[in-house]
Motif scaffolding. Structure first.
Motif, PDB file in Angstrom:
ATOM      1  N   LEU A 154      11.889  54.078 -20.952  1.00 37.19           N
ATOM      2  CA  LEU A 154      13.002  53.596 -21.447  1.00 37.19           C
ATOM      3  C   LEU A 154      14.386  54.305 -21.243  1.00 37.19           C
ATOM      4  N   THR A 155      15.204  53.716 -20.654  1.00 34.66           N
ATOM      5  CA  THR A 155      16.499  54.433 -20.144  1.00 34.66           C
ATOM      6  C   THR A 155      17.144  54.911 -21.412  1.00 34.66           C
ATOM      7  N   ARG A 156      18.354  56.001 -20.986  1.00 35.94           N
ATOM      8  CA  ARG A 156      19.153  56.327 -22.159  1.00 35.94           C
ATOM      9  C   ARG A 156      19.874  55.355 -22.778  1.00 35.94           C
ATOM     10  N   THR A 157      20.492  54.376 -21.918  1.00 37.73           N
ATOM     11  CA  THR A 157      21.242  53.327 -22.210  1.00 37.73           C
ATOM     12  C   THR A 157      20.218  52.289 -23.156  1.00 37.73           C
ATOM     13  N   GLN A 158      19.151  52.090 -23.005  1.00 38.69           N
ATOM     14  CA  GLN A 158      18.270  51.297 -23.666  1.00 38.69           C
ATOM     15  C   GLN A 158      18.072  52.083 -25.242  1.00 38.69           C
ATOM     16  N   ILE A 159      17.907  53.188 -25.131  1.00 42.42           N
ATOM     17  CA  ILE A 159      17.423  53.724 -26.384  1.00 42.42           C
ATOM     18  C   ILE A 159      18.566  53.773 -27.170  1.00 42.42           C
ATOM     19  N   GLY A 160      19.873  54.246 -26.601  1.00 44.41           N
ATOM     20  CA  GLY A 160      21.131  54.242 -27.261  1.00 44.41           C
ATOM     21  C   GLY A 160      21.441  52.896 -27.875  1.00 44.41           C
ATOM     22  N   GLU A 161      21.367  51.808 -27.154  1.00 43.00           N
ATOM     23  CA  GLU A 161      21.782  50.627 -27.561  1.00 43.00           C
ATOM     24  C   GLU A 161      20.841  50.094 -28.898  1.00 43.00           C
ATOM     25  N   MET A 170      27.482  57.800 -24.859  1.00 45.83           N
ATOM     26  CA  MET A 170      26.659  58.088 -23.733  1.00 45.83           C
ATOM     27  C   MET A 170      26.917  59.380 -23.365  1.00 45.83           C
ATOM     28  N   GLN A 171      28.037  60.128 -23.691  1.00 44.69           N
ATOM     29  CA  GLN A 171      28.246  61.519 -23.294  1.00 44.69           C
ATOM     30  C   GLN A 171      27.965  62.586 -24.343  1.00 44.69           C
ATOM     31  N   THR A 172      27.239  62.063 -25.233  1.00 48.38           N
ATOM     32  CA  THR A 172      26.524  63.105 -26.119  1.00 48.38           C
ATOM     33  C   THR A 172      25.095  63.474 -25.620  1.00 48.38           C
ATOM     34  N   ASN A 173      24.359  64.344 -26.397  1.00 47.34           N
ATOM     35  CA  ASN A 173      23.020  64.753 -26.174  1.00 47.34           C
ATOM     36  C   ASN A 173      22.130  64.461 -27.062  1.00 47.34           C
ATOM     37  N   LEU A 174      22.587  63.138 -28.058  1.00 51.02           N
ATOM     38  CA  LEU A 174      21.901  62.921 -29.336  1.00 51.02           C
ATOM     39  C   LEU A 174      20.590  62.379 -29.120  1.00 51.02           C
ATOM     40  N   ILE A 175      20.354  61.589 -28.008  1.00 51.14           N
ATOM     41  CA  ILE A 175      19.072  61.183 -27.831  1.00 51.14           C
ATOM     42  C   ILE A 175      18.017  62.370 -27.379  1.00 51.14           C
ATOM     43  N   ASP A 176      18.657  63.466 -26.828  1.00 51.39           N
ATOM     44  CA  ASP A 176      17.665  64.583 -26.302  1.00 51.39           C
ATOM     45  C   ASP A 176      17.349  65.206 -27.606  1.00 51.39           C
ATOM     46  N   VAL A 177      18.269  65.420 -28.536  1.00 52.34           N
ATOM     47  CA  VAL A 177      18.093  66.241 -29.919  1.00 52.34           C
ATOM     48  C   VAL A 177      16.853  65.367 -30.614  1.00 52.34           C
ATOM     49  N   TYR A 178      17.123  64.056 -30.555  1.00 50.18           N
ATOM     50  CA  TYR A 178      16.072  63.329 -31.321  1.00 50.18           C
ATOM     51  C   TYR A 178      14.724  63.438 -30.827  1.00 50.18           C
ATOM     52  N   VAL A 179      14.626  63.276 -29.468  1.00 53.85           N
ATOM     53  CA  VAL A 179      13.327  63.375 -28.910  1.00 53.85           C
ATOM     54  C   VAL A 179      12.790  64.599 -29.006  1.00 53.85           C
ATOM     55  N   ARG A 180      13.617  65.689 -28.910  1.00 58.11           N
ATOM     56  CA  ARG A 180      13.027  67.147 -29.046  1.00 58.11           C
ATOM     57  C   ARG A 180      12.520  67.056 -30.449  1.00 58.11           C
ATOM     58  N   LYS A 181      13.137  66.550 -31.457  1.00 59.48           N
ATOM     59  CA  LYS A 181      12.445  66.786 -32.933  1.00 59.48           C
ATOM     60  C   LYS A 181      11.299  65.836 -32.969  1.00 59.48           C
ATOM     61  N   LEU A 182      10.978  64.931 -32.231  1.00 58.58           N
ATOM     62  CA  LEU A 182       9.855  63.915 -32.202  1.00 58.58           C
ATOM     63  C   LEU A 182       8.725  64.921 -31.483  1.00 58.58           C
ATOM     64  N   ARG A 183       8.916  65.729 -30.506  1.00 61.32           N
ATOM     65  CA  ARG A 183       8.166  66.314 -29.985  1.00 61.32           C
ATOM     66  C   ARG A 183       7.540  67.285 -30.783  1.00 61.32           C
ATOM     67  N   GLN A 184       8.409  68.086 -31.590  1.00 61.59           N
ATOM     68  CA  GLN A 184       8.094  69.030 -32.483  1.00 61.59           C
ATOM     69  C   GLN A 184       7.090  68.512 -33.526  1.00 61.59           C
ATOM     70  N   SER A 201      16.523  61.850 -14.852  1.00 59.24           N
ATOM     71  CA  SER A 201      17.569  60.924 -14.224  1.00 59.24           C
ATOM     72  C   SER A 201      17.330  59.629 -14.720  1.00 59.24           C
ATOM     73  N   VAL A 202      16.414  59.326 -15.651  1.00 62.04           N
ATOM     74  CA  VAL A 202      16.429  57.737 -16.142  1.00 62.04           C
ATOM     75  C   VAL A 202      16.423  58.003 -17.639  1.00 62.04           C
ATOM     76  N   GLY A 203      15.427  58.437 -18.124  1.00 62.58           N
ATOM     77  CA  GLY A 203      15.156  58.469 -19.752  1.00 62.58           C
ATOM     78  C   GLY A 203      13.797  59.194 -20.287  1.00 62.58           C
ATOM     79  N   TYR A 204      13.065  58.378 -20.923  1.00 62.40           N
ATOM     80  CA  TYR A 204      11.837  58.856 -21.512  1.00 62.40           C
ATOM     81  C   TYR A 204      10.871  57.881 -21.727  1.00 62.40           C
ATOM     82  N   MET A 205       9.470  58.225 -21.623  1.00 65.03           N
ATOM     83  CA  MET A 205       8.502  57.374 -21.891  1.00 65.03           C
ATOM     84  C   MET A 205       7.514  57.940 -22.763  1.00 65.03           C
ATOM     85  N   MET A 206       6.771  57.053 -23.660  1.00 71.31           N
ATOM     86  CA  MET A 206       5.737  57.560 -24.233  1.00 71.31           C
ATOM     87  C   MET A 206       4.513  57.276 -23.928  1.00 71.31           C
ATOM     88  N   SER A 207       3.853  58.244 -23.418  1.00 68.40           N
ATOM     89  CA  SER A 207       2.459  58.248 -22.498  1.00 68.40           C
ATOM     90  C   SER A 207       1.263  58.364 -23.031  1.00 68.40           C
TER      91      SER A 207
END
Length: 207
Positions: A154-161, A170-184, A201-207
């Motif tokens: 999932l790209t950052r744009t897809q997650i944000g939308e 798109m200039q914020t790091n909100l997605i990174d913050v929330y992904v880090r919370k889920l990882r915790q 350089s793309v986004g994230y994937m649940m593996s």
């Protein structure tokens, strides 16, 4: 059509060819596809049949100038959920889209499970390895998005939308913050790599 659906609160991704449509389906999660079978680089019915063969199960509404009974029957037999001949009114298209979403909602799975995570969509609860996990509404929505797209980047744009809609910058790091919370929440007792993989350089994937 794209403008009209957008004005009715639908997020629309428009692709103009078989190749572009295939790329979009493989890279993104879609809730519904409106497919014009008269594509410049191939037949939309063959494309639809291939999607169904590969396990794509979301609703597909065919648009086509082929309006005979035989054409409509063929479209439905190839895997379409509805068939709308051209010309058509936008109001009818919108009504059919809403109908497909209602039908989809009535059969959509209510429990999702992956690597020890269990999400109950009806009860709005999450457990991990049998233990309750308390999530904020935003964390819950993000987890649901990942669970609905396991193994898919999932790209950052897809997650944000999807999660923040028009309010996401798109200039914020909100997605990174929330992904880090889920990882915790889920990585502490998880063997092997993180349950949510960073795709550089793309986004994230649940593996």
């Amino acid at each position: 059509m794209e403008k009209g659906l957008g004005e009715n609160s639908y997020t629309v991704v428009w692709r103009r060819s078989v190749a572009e449509a295939n790329d979009a389906i493989s890279e993104s999660g879609f809730d519904l596809v409106i497919l014009d079978i008269g594509l410049p680089d191939g037949d939309g019915l063959d494309l639809l049949q291939e999607w169904r063969r590969c396990g794509f199960n979301e609703p597909v509404l065919i648009l086509s100038a082929r309006d005979s009974v035989e054409d409509r029957v063929a479209g439905l037999n190839f895997g379409a959920d509805d068939y709308l001949p051209k010309p058509f009114s936008f109001d009818e298209l919108l009504a059919r889209v809403r109908s497909l979403f209602r039908r989809q909602g009535s059969v959509r799975q209510t429990v999702m499970e992956h690597r020890g995570i269990r999400m109950d969509l009806l009860g709005h609860t999450v457990t991990y390895q049998g233990e309750a996990v308390e999530l904020t509404n935003r964390e819950y929505s993000l987890l649901e998005l990942f669970l609905s797209n396991t193994g898919r980047t999932l790209t950052r744009t897809q997650i944000g939308e999807k999660i923040w809609e028009a309010n996401y910058d798109m200039q914020t790091n909100l997605i990174d913050v929330y992904v880090r919370k889920l990882r915790q929440h889920f990585d502490l007792n998880q063997e092997g790599p993180s349950i949510i993989k960073t795709v550089r350089s793309v986004g994230y994937m649940m593996s």
